[in-house]
Scaffold this active site. Sequence first.
Site, mmCIF file in Angstrom:
data_model
loop_
_atom_site.group_PDB
_atom_site.id
_atom_site.type_symbol
_atom_site.label_atom_id
_atom_site.label_comp_id
_atom_site.label_asym_id
_atom_site.label_seq_id
_atom_site.Cartn_x
_atom_site.Cartn_y
_atom_site.Cartn_z
ATOM 1 C CG HIS A 72 49.698 47.238 -45.558
ATOM 2 N ND1 HIS A 72 50.746 47.042 -46.433
ATOM 3 C CD2 HIS A 72 48.782 46.279 -45.860
ATOM 4 C CE1 HIS A 72 50.482 46.024 -47.231
ATOM 5 N NE2 HIS A 72 49.294 45.550 -46.908
ATOM 6 C CE1 TYR A 195 59.505 52.666 -49.769
ATOM 7 C CE2 TYR A 195 58.115 51.349 -48.314
ATOM 8 C CZ TYR A 195 58.256 52.343 -49.269
ATOM 9 O OH TYR A 195 57.146 53.018 -49.710
ATOM 10 N N PRO A 288 58.800 58.475 -56.131
ATOM 11 C CG PRO A 288 58.792 56.482 -57.353
ATOM 12 C CD PRO A 288 59.371 57.866 -57.354
ATOM 13 C CE LYS A 292 53.886 61.248 -47.649
ATOM 14 N NZ LYS A 292 53.128 60.013 -47.595
ATOM 15 C CE1 TYR A 378 56.126 54.750 -47.131
ATOM 16 C CE2 TYR A 378 53.886 54.221 -46.452
ATOM 17 C CZ TYR A 378 54.958 54.013 -47.290
ATOM 18 O OH TYR A 378 54.877 53.076 -48.286
#
Length: 385
Positions: A72, A195, A288, A292, A378
Amino acid sequence: MRTQVAIIGAGPAGLLLSHLLRAGGVESVVVETRTRDYVESRIRAGILEHSTVELLRSAGLGDRIAREGDEHRGIHLQWPGERHHLDFVDLVGRSVWVYGQTEVQKDLGRAGDRAGQQIIYDVRDTAVHDPADPYVTFTVDDRPARVDADVVVGCDGSFGPTRDVVPGQTWQRTYDYSWLGVLADVAPSTDELIYAWHPDGFALNSMRSPTVTRLYLQVPSGTDLAEWPDERIWDALSDRLGHGQDGWKLARGPITDKSVLPMRSNVAAPMRRDRVFLAGDAAHIVPPTGAKGLNLAFADVALLAPALVALLREKDPRLADEYSDRALRRVWRCTHFSWWMTTMLHSTDDPFDRQLQLSQLRWVTSSEAGARGLAENYAGLPIGF
């Protein structure tokens, strides 16, 4: 039994550590409380950082990720009426991979089988003794057993026996909400993760494969799964993820797994006492939201493995002496990022806080500097950060 390194815990961190030690000429024995079937089937993380994939490839463990993983370029951030894509490759030149922890676990287990790695599953009453001259005792097949070692490493999670042997300070934060996570037998409705901030609570649209979708809902801590039948789950996901917004639709399918995941942060320091070391969840837990947990455990192992090879083969203690401080530097960076993502995306009852969250989201999605900061963290900082 006698070995150079006794590893407590046969999860991904423990098995990767045994793999890297073996490549460096150091032998180990792994001891695990659960059965192998249980360890290989438990549902956990699904996002691998760029640095994690590089590490697995360099260790000869990246073939199936390349074949079956899904690379991704970024993620979508959403709130009612708006959805924005952050392209990590454009921003920081690093991507992430969707590849479930269950699959990483299987890859590591098969690599251990090929190498003849000694892994003892389904043990009880594990205990670590004498940090200066360590040994491990446990019961297997109703018989007592003991492993003497030069070094013991705890990869046994926050409730395992090893953390108690490494006294120090603990910092923690418990959030007053949890995630209701589901697996559904339906093709993902999105190309990359969504998200979503919503007044009713956070939602995440993720995936595990081309035919399996992973989804999460923010729920109050202590939520009873019996209060969430499938139809209620799908209706809440549809509302929070914006079903019908700009023609986008959330596909529904049979839900095969449900669980409630508490949200907490926990960091223990130091990560070493004499010849006993901690790695992964034995030393730190993160919520979560920032993806990580598994990646941070692998970063610990990537630092610890060469340190133990130098200590045991070359009698050079320098890297081992630096391990805790070096690992904790990255731990705290990832802990902060996970906290930041969590507090930005999970709605509260305070209208002032809600406006701050929306302001933060607008800044991240409209400012290149803000977007680059999220992308850098990220997609994953270099292992040696």
